[in-house]
Motif scaffolding. Structure first.
Motif, PDB file in Angstrom:
ATOM      1  N   ALA A  28       0.858  -1.131   0.004  1.00  0.00           N
ATOM      2  CA  ALA A  28       0.042   0.053   0.060  1.00  0.00           C
ATOM      3  C   ALA A  28       0.855   1.090   0.129  1.00  0.00           C
ATOM      4  CB  ALA A  28      -1.000  -0.037   1.045  1.00  0.00           C
ATOM      5  N   ASP A  29       1.074   1.797  -1.008  1.00  0.00           N
ATOM      6  CA  ASP A  29       1.904   2.924  -1.112  1.00  0.00           C
ATOM      7  C   ASP A  29       1.229   4.344  -1.137  1.00  0.00           C
ATOM      8  OD1 ASP A  29       3.142   0.897  -2.257  1.00  0.00           O
ATOM      9  OD2 ASP A  29       3.068   1.364  -4.047  1.00  0.00           O
ATOM     10  N   HIS A  30       2.126   5.276  -0.386  1.00  0.00           N
ATOM     11  CA  HIS A  30       1.817   6.662  -0.103  1.00  0.00           C
ATOM     12  C   HIS A  30       1.324   6.511   1.576  1.00  0.00           C
ATOM     13  CE1 HIS A  30       2.227   9.100  -3.531  1.00  0.00           C
ATOM     14  NE2 HIS A  30       1.759   8.130  -4.428  1.00  0.00           N
ATOM     15  N   LEU A  31       0.141   6.638   1.626  1.00  0.00           N
ATOM     16  CA  LEU A  31      -0.423   6.565   3.107  1.00  0.00           C
ATOM     17  C   LEU A  31      -0.223   7.903   4.120  1.00  0.00           C
ATOM     18  CD1 LEU A  31       1.328   3.115   4.017  1.00  0.00           C
ATOM     19  CD2 LEU A  31      -1.054   3.598   3.015  1.00  0.00           C
ATOM     20  N   GLU A  32      -0.060   8.870   3.264  1.00  0.00           N
ATOM     21  CA  GLU A  32       0.071  10.071   3.880  1.00  0.00           C
ATOM     22  C   GLU A  32      -1.255  10.664   4.706  1.00  0.00           C
ATOM     23  OE1 GLU A  32       0.670   9.736   0.787  1.00  0.00           O
ATOM     24  OE2 GLU A  32       2.446  10.750   0.168  1.00  0.00           O
ATOM     25  N   ALA A  33      -2.559  10.025   4.321  1.00  0.00           N
ATOM     26  CA  ALA A  33      -3.643  10.355   5.120  1.00  0.00           C
ATOM     27  C   ALA A  33      -3.839   9.351   5.759  1.00  0.00           C
ATOM     28  CB  ALA A  33      -4.859  10.548   4.058  1.00  0.00           C
ATOM     29  N   SER A  34      -3.250   8.332   6.214  1.00  0.00           N
ATOM     30  CA  SER A  34      -3.761   7.157   6.964  1.00  0.00           C
ATOM     31  C   SER A  34      -3.819   7.639   8.448  1.00  0.00           C
ATOM     32  CB  SER A  34      -2.418   6.020   6.835  1.00  0.00           C
ATOM     33  OG  SER A  34      -2.485   5.568   5.858  1.00  0.00           O
ATOM     34  N   HIS A  35      -4.765   6.824   9.217  1.00  0.00           N
ATOM     35  CA  HIS A  35      -5.027   7.354  10.677  1.00  0.00           C
ATOM     36  C   HIS A  35      -4.986   6.042  11.565  1.00  0.00           C
ATOM     37  CE1 HIS A  35      -5.959  11.572  10.036  1.00  0.00           C
ATOM     38  NE2 HIS A  35      -6.910  11.086   8.944  1.00  0.00           N
ATOM     39  N   GLU A  36      -5.148   6.201  12.523  1.00  0.00           N
ATOM     40  CA  GLU A  36      -5.141   4.932  13.475  1.00  0.00           C
ATOM     41  C   GLU A  36      -5.844   3.768  12.754  1.00  0.00           C
ATOM     42  OE1 GLU A  36      -3.135   4.963  16.080  1.00  0.00           O
ATOM     43  OE2 GLU A  36      -2.583   7.035  15.765  1.00  0.00           O
ATOM     44  N   THR A  37      -6.964   3.720  12.421  1.00  0.00           N
ATOM     45  CA  THR A  37      -7.797   2.516  11.869  1.00  0.00           C
ATOM     46  C   THR A  37      -6.855   2.074  10.613  1.00  0.00           C
ATOM     47  OG1 THR A  37      -9.873   3.623  12.216  1.00  0.00           O
ATOM     48  CG2 THR A  37      -9.679   1.872  10.565  1.00  0.00           C
ATOM     49  N   GLU A  38      -6.357   2.764   9.788  1.00  0.00           N
ATOM     50  CA  GLU A  38      -5.558   2.434   8.548  1.00  0.00           C
ATOM     51  C   GLU A  38      -4.163   1.820   9.062  1.00  0.00           C
ATOM     52  OE1 GLU A  38      -8.762   4.898   7.637  1.00  0.00           O
ATOM     53  OE2 GLU A  38      -6.945   5.365   8.296  1.00  0.00           O
ATOM     54  N   ILE A  39      -3.763   2.148   9.996  1.00  0.00           N
ATOM     55  CA  ILE A  39      -2.321   1.893  10.582  1.00  0.00           C
ATOM     56  C   ILE A  39      -2.528   0.471  11.214  1.00  0.00           C
ATOM     57  CG2 ILE A  39      -0.545   2.311  12.414  1.00  0.00           C
ATOM     58  CD1 ILE A  39      -1.119   5.340  11.663  1.00  0.00           C
ATOM     59  N   LYS A  40      -3.686   0.376  11.684  1.00  0.00           N
ATOM     60  CA  LYS A  40      -3.733  -0.961  12.528  1.00  0.00           C
ATOM     61  C   LYS A  40      -4.163  -1.925  11.543  1.00  0.00           C
ATOM     62  CE  LYS A  40      -5.387  -3.394  16.661  1.00  0.00           C
ATOM     63  NZ  LYS A  40      -4.720  -4.556  16.254  1.00  0.00           N
ATOM     64  N   LEU A  41      -4.729  -1.961  10.574  1.00  0.00           N
ATOM     65  CA  LEU A  41      -5.297  -2.569   9.455  1.00  0.00           C
ATOM     66  C   LEU A  41      -3.797  -3.085   8.650  1.00  0.00           C
ATOM     67  CD1 LEU A  41      -8.316  -1.000   7.526  1.00  0.00           C
ATOM     68  CD2 LEU A  41      -8.092  -3.160   8.353  1.00  0.00           C
ATOM     69  N   LEU A  42      -2.801  -2.128   8.326  1.00  0.00           N
ATOM     70  CA  LEU A  42      -1.626  -2.492   7.840  1.00  0.00           C
ATOM     71  C   LEU A  42      -0.828  -3.320   8.762  1.00  0.00           C
ATOM     72  CD1 LEU A  42      -1.272   0.935   6.009  1.00  0.00           C
ATOM     73  CD2 LEU A  42      -1.397  -1.367   4.930  1.00  0.00           C
TER      74      LEU A  42
END
Length: 175
Positions: A28-42
């Motif tokens: 998953a490339d970029h991730l500049e807008a990732s927050h806690e939910t996305e971080i946990k998923l990854l």
């Protein structure tokens, strides 16, 4: 159709990382807008989180939350996203050290992110480490302290580059 999947995820809004994890994407490339939910998923997946600091620098947006990704257990790679539109710099070490300074990454975390984890983000499992059975792709820097490679923020250039165990570049011996 059997293709490896990579996802342009969470650059300006979220949901891309969820798609990446749902479809077992390699990265998953970029991730500049990732927050806690996305971080946990990854962090709970096998998808490699790829920070592209050149895009953040080029368009003036936030950096990938690299520290939070690593702290949650995600596999983090760093690449340049080198392109003429949003990331024209191309200098991997400069970009990696800017991200490292901003996100408080250690030298070991940076080197892992630009070597074997970057290889994993490309589904290249035979390189990125110096060990028997791996392709010998590496660069040699003239320094008495390996920390200078990141400390010099991209100004220290390789003296030698090796690809598949063959010396393909030696400083001062350009053809």
């Amino acid at each position: 159709m059997g293709f490896d999947i990579t996802v342009h995820a969470d650059q300006f809004s979220t949901s891309g990382s969820k798609v990446a994890v749902q479809y077992n994407a390699i990265s998953a490339d970029h991730l500049e807008a990732s927050h806690e939910t996305e971080i946990k998923l990854l962090a709970d997946s096998n998808t490699v989180a790829v920070a592209l600091p050149g895009a953040s620098i080029g368009i003036g947006c936030a950096f990938t939350p690299a520290r939070k990704l690593l702290d949650q257990g995600a596999s983090l790679a760093i690449a340049t996203d080198w392109n003429p539109g949003s990331a024209p710099m191309g200098q991997l070490m400069t970009q990696a050290t800017i991200l490292a300074t901003t996100e408080k990454l250690s030298n070991a975390e940076v080197f892992a992110a630009i070597t074997f984890r970057a290889a994993l983000a490309l589904n290249l499992t035979d390189r990125g480490r110096l060990q028997p059975g791996e392709l010998a792709d590496f660069a040699i820097y003239k320094t008495n302290n390996y920390q200078n490679i990141t400390y010099m923020q991209g100004t220290l250039k390789p003296d030698q580059v090796w690809k598949k165990g063959i010396n393909i570049y030696t400083k001062g011996k350009e053809s």
